[in-house]
Design a protein around this motif. Structure first.
Motif, short mmCIF file in Angstrom:
data_model
loop_
_atom_site.label_atom_id
_atom_site.label_comp_id
_atom_site.label_asym_id
_atom_site.label_seq_id
_atom_site.Cartn_x
_atom_site.Cartn_y
_atom_site.Cartn_z
N LEU A 173 -41.14 -14.24 -1.36
CA LEU A 173 -41.30 -13.66 -0.04
C LEU A 173 -40.09 -12.81 0.31
O LEU A 173 -39.05 -12.89 -0.35
N PRO A 174 -40.20 -11.98 1.36
CA PRO A 174 -39.06 -11.15 1.77
C PRO A 174 -37.82 -12.00 2.06
O PRO A 174 -37.92 -13.15 2.50
N GLY A 175 -36.67 -11.44 1.76
CA GLY A 175 -35.41 -12.12 2.01
C GLY A 175 -35.02 -13.11 0.93
O GLY A 175 -34.05 -13.84 1.09
N GLY A 176 -35.79 -13.17 -0.15
CA GLY A 176 -35.45 -14.05 -1.24
C GLY A 176 -36.06 -15.44 -1.14
O GLY A 176 -35.81 -16.29 -1.98
N THR A 177 -36.85 -15.71 -0.09
CA THR A 177 -37.47 -17.02 0.07
C THR A 177 -38.56 -17.21 -0.98
O THR A 177 -39.32 -16.29 -1.28
N LEU A 178 -38.62 -18.41 -1.55
CA LEU A 178 -39.68 -18.75 -2.50
C LEU A 178 -40.64 -19.72 -1.82
O LEU A 178 -40.23 -20.67 -1.16
N GLU A 179 -41.94 -19.47 -1.98
CA GLU A 179 -42.96 -20.37 -1.46
C GLU A 179 -43.65 -21.03 -2.64
O GLU A 179 -44.36 -20.38 -3.39
N ARG B 104 -27.61 -17.78 0.33
CA ARG B 104 -26.95 -16.54 0.77
C ARG B 104 -27.97 -15.42 0.67
O ARG B 104 -28.96 -15.53 -0.05
N PRO B 105 -27.78 -14.32 1.40
CA PRO B 105 -28.76 -13.23 1.38
C PRO B 105 -28.95 -12.65 -0.03
O PRO B 105 -28.01 -12.57 -0.81
N VAL B 106 -30.16 -12.28 -0.31
CA VAL B 106 -30.50 -11.67 -1.59
C VAL B 106 -30.92 -10.23 -1.30
O VAL B 106 -31.80 -10.00 -0.49
N PHE B 107 -30.28 -9.29 -1.95
CA PHE B 107 -30.59 -7.89 -1.75
C PHE B 107 -31.28 -7.35 -2.99
O PHE B 107 -30.71 -7.34 -4.07
N ALA B 108 -32.53 -6.94 -2.82
CA ALA B 108 -33.28 -6.36 -3.93
C ALA B 108 -32.90 -4.90 -4.06
O ALA B 108 -32.74 -4.20 -3.06
#
Length: 53
Positions: free
Chosen positions: A12-18, A33-37
């Motif tokens: 998901l956006p922001g590096g979240t995994l569902e 910590r924030p993940v920047f693609a």
């Protein structure tokens, strides 16, 4: 356990995994910590004049 079959994962956006279990239960795992693609680069535009060779 997630290494057993039947689990699915969505990024998901922001590096979240569902994670979704075989029974349909959902678990969200947020990054610590924030993940920047990286932003994809546009392909180069063709030049108006062809090369002289």
């Amino acid at each position: 356990m997630k290494h057993h079959g039947g689990w699915t994962v969505r990024h998901l956006p922001g590096g979240t995994l569902e994670w979704t279990s075989p029974l349909g239960r959902r678990y969200l795992v947020r990054p610590t910590r924030p993940v920047f693609a990286p932003t994809p680069h546009a392909p180069p535009q063709p030049t108006p004049d062809p090369p002289p060779f």
